[in-house]
Design a protein around this motif. Structure first.
Motif, short mmCIF file in Angstrom:
data_model
loop_
_atom_site.label_atom_id
_atom_site.label_comp_id
_atom_site.label_asym_id
_atom_site.label_seq_id
_atom_site.Cartn_x
_atom_site.Cartn_y
_atom_site.Cartn_z
N LEU A 1 -51.09 63.06 129.47
CA LEU A 1 -50.39 64.33 129.58
C LEU A 1 -50.97 65.23 130.69
O LEU A 1 -50.20 65.74 131.52
CB LEU A 1 -50.39 65.05 128.24
N PRO A 2 -52.29 65.42 130.77
CA PRO A 2 -52.81 66.23 131.88
C PRO A 2 -52.55 65.59 133.25
O PRO A 2 -52.30 66.30 134.23
CB PRO A 2 -54.31 66.33 131.61
N LEU A 3 -52.58 64.26 133.32
CA LEU A 3 -52.26 63.59 134.58
C LEU A 3 -50.81 63.88 134.98
O LEU A 3 -50.52 64.15 136.14
CB LEU A 3 -52.48 62.09 134.47
N ALA B 1 -50.62 55.49 131.16
CA ALA B 1 -50.54 56.55 130.15
C ALA B 1 -49.86 57.78 130.73
O ALA B 1 -49.00 58.40 130.08
CB ALA B 1 -51.93 56.90 129.64
N GLY B 2 -50.20 58.14 131.96
CA GLY B 2 -49.58 59.28 132.61
C GLY B 2 -48.10 59.07 132.85
O GLY B 2 -47.28 59.97 132.63
N PRO C 1 -56.46 59.26 122.04
CA PRO C 1 -55.11 58.68 122.17
C PRO C 1 -54.68 58.73 123.63
O PRO C 1 -55.02 59.67 124.36
CB PRO C 1 -54.23 59.59 121.30
N ALA C 2 -53.93 57.75 124.05
CA ALA C 2 -53.52 57.64 125.45
C ALA C 2 -52.77 58.87 125.93
O ALA C 2 -52.89 59.28 127.09
CB ALA C 2 -52.67 56.39 125.65
N TRP C 3 -52.00 59.52 125.05
CA TRP C 3 -51.25 60.69 125.48
C TRP C 3 -52.17 61.83 125.89
O TRP C 3 -51.82 62.62 126.77
CB TRP C 3 -50.25 61.16 124.42
#
Length: 171
Positions: free
Chosen positions: A161-163, A46-47, A155-157
């Motif tokens: 996103l933080p990763l 996801a990241g 959601p995976a984002w």
């Protein structure tokens, strides 16, 4: 015999999505270097996808774009920062690229970028509820420690996103 690769500018050759592949490679290297999560985990994927999408849509995977590397990294940090409307930004950029493709020519990267966004948006992961973990968060009472075992579907984002943002900082 057709050439093994082309950037889509030659007549009739195979269109290879080089900008997307460069963005994905850069994102992968950033996340591996940061070592925030295991490389074979769903969180890592996801990241990587969120970061690759950010890099690609910022046109930051193109070394000939004219932007300095520091300016590119600053833009990636801004776009992935907390509070930035990242999903709306992604949808707007993809819509712009789709409109250009209709008027210009085939963009071999657009399909991969669109698929990455669809997967990030439609795939849900069970993860720790991040909304109450910041000690400065206004909804968290000061005397109650956060429950890190509390998990929610997101959601995976929202996890990727933080990763990606942290990986950019650590890069």
């Amino acid at each position: 015999m057709q050439p093994g690769s082309t950037n889509g500018t030659s007549g009739g050759g195979i269109a290879v999505p080089m900008a997307w592949l460069c963005a994905e490679y850069t994102a992968d290297e950033m996340l591996r270097t940061a070592a925030l999560v295991e490389p074979d985990s769903l969180e890592f994927r996801a990241g990587r996808q969120a970061l690759a999408l950010t890099i690609h849509l910022c046109d930051g995977a193109d070394p000939f774009s004219g932007a300095s590397p520091a300016a590119q990294v600053d833009e990636w940090l801004t776009v992935t920062s907390y509070g930035h409307p990242w999903p709306q930004w992604v949808q707007g950029r993809l819509a712009d690229r789709t409109a250009r493709e209709r008027h210009g020519g085939e963009d071999p990267d657009l399909a991969l970028a669109s698929d990455a966004w669809r997967l990030l948006r439609d795939t849900e992961l069970l993860a720790t509820d991040l909304t109450g973990l910041e000690p400065w968060h206004p909804s968290r009472p000061a005397d109650v420690p956060p429950d890190e075992a509390a998990q929610v579907w997101m959601p995976a984002w929202e996890l990727g996103l933080p990763l990606g943002h942290l990986a950019i900082h650590l890069w």
